[in-house]
Design an enzyme around this catalytic site. Structure first.
Site, mmCIF file in Angstrom:
data_model
loop_
_atom_site.group_PDB
_atom_site.id
_atom_site.type_symbol
_atom_site.label_atom_id
_atom_site.label_comp_id
_atom_site.label_asym_id
_atom_site.label_seq_id
_atom_site.Cartn_x
_atom_site.Cartn_y
_atom_site.Cartn_z
ATOM 1 N N ARG A 20 0.841 -1.291 0.111
ATOM 2 C CA ARG A 20 -0.071 0.032 0.097
ATOM 3 C C ARG A 20 0.902 1.368 0.087
ATOM 4 O O ARG A 20 0.529 2.338 -0.842
ATOM 5 C CB ARG A 20 -0.829 -0.011 1.386
ATOM 6 C CG ARG A 20 -2.109 -1.015 1.173
ATOM 7 C CD ARG A 20 -2.897 -1.078 2.438
ATOM 8 N NE ARG A 20 -2.047 -1.425 3.640
ATOM 9 C CZ ARG A 20 -2.228 -1.080 4.657
ATOM 10 N NH1 ARG A 20 -3.333 -0.532 5.009
ATOM 11 N NH2 ARG A 20 -1.298 -1.414 5.725
ATOM 12 N N ASN A 38 -5.990 -2.715 2.323
ATOM 13 C CA ASN A 38 -5.924 -4.254 2.580
ATOM 14 C C ASN A 38 -7.366 -4.694 2.847
ATOM 15 O O ASN A 38 -8.219 -3.886 3.318
ATOM 16 C CB ASN A 38 -5.122 -4.437 3.755
ATOM 17 C CG ASN A 38 -3.669 -4.494 3.470
ATOM 18 O OD1 ASN A 38 -3.271 -4.422 2.512
ATOM 19 N ND2 ASN A 38 -2.993 -4.433 4.834
#
Length: 92
Positions: A20, A38
């Site tokens: 990320r 996520n």
């Protein structure tokens, strides 16, 4: 130019490897907005809005980055932009 929405579900070893944060860093080089997060099932979800050529370049930059090798599958969907995002952020 017309803005579009890129919605991608990344599968593979994409959690716990800085995925990320790498995506957010890559986003800084493009004129786009969106989120990366996520998911409970181990995937990472990316929603980004911008001009299609920018989104395609962004998607390729993710593949070419240091976390690209962790991607095993990309489930990609295109849609019209909704304009719901201000900037690009990591959520969830």
């Amino acid at each position: 130019m017309k803005r579009e929405r890129l919605h991608v579900f990344f599968s593979g070893r994409v959690q716990g490897v800085g995925f990320r944060y790498t995506v957010k860093a890559q986003a800084a080089g493009y004129e786009l907005t969106g989120i990366v997060r996520n998911l409970a099932d181990g995937r990472v979800e990316l929603i980004a809005e911008g001009i299609k050529s920018e989104l395609e370049a962004f998607q390729q930059a993710i593949r070419d980055s240091e976390v690209g090798g962790f991607i095993r599958k990309e489930d990609v969907r295109w849609a019209p932009s909704t304009g719901e995002f201000n900037g690009f952020a990591i959520t969830g």
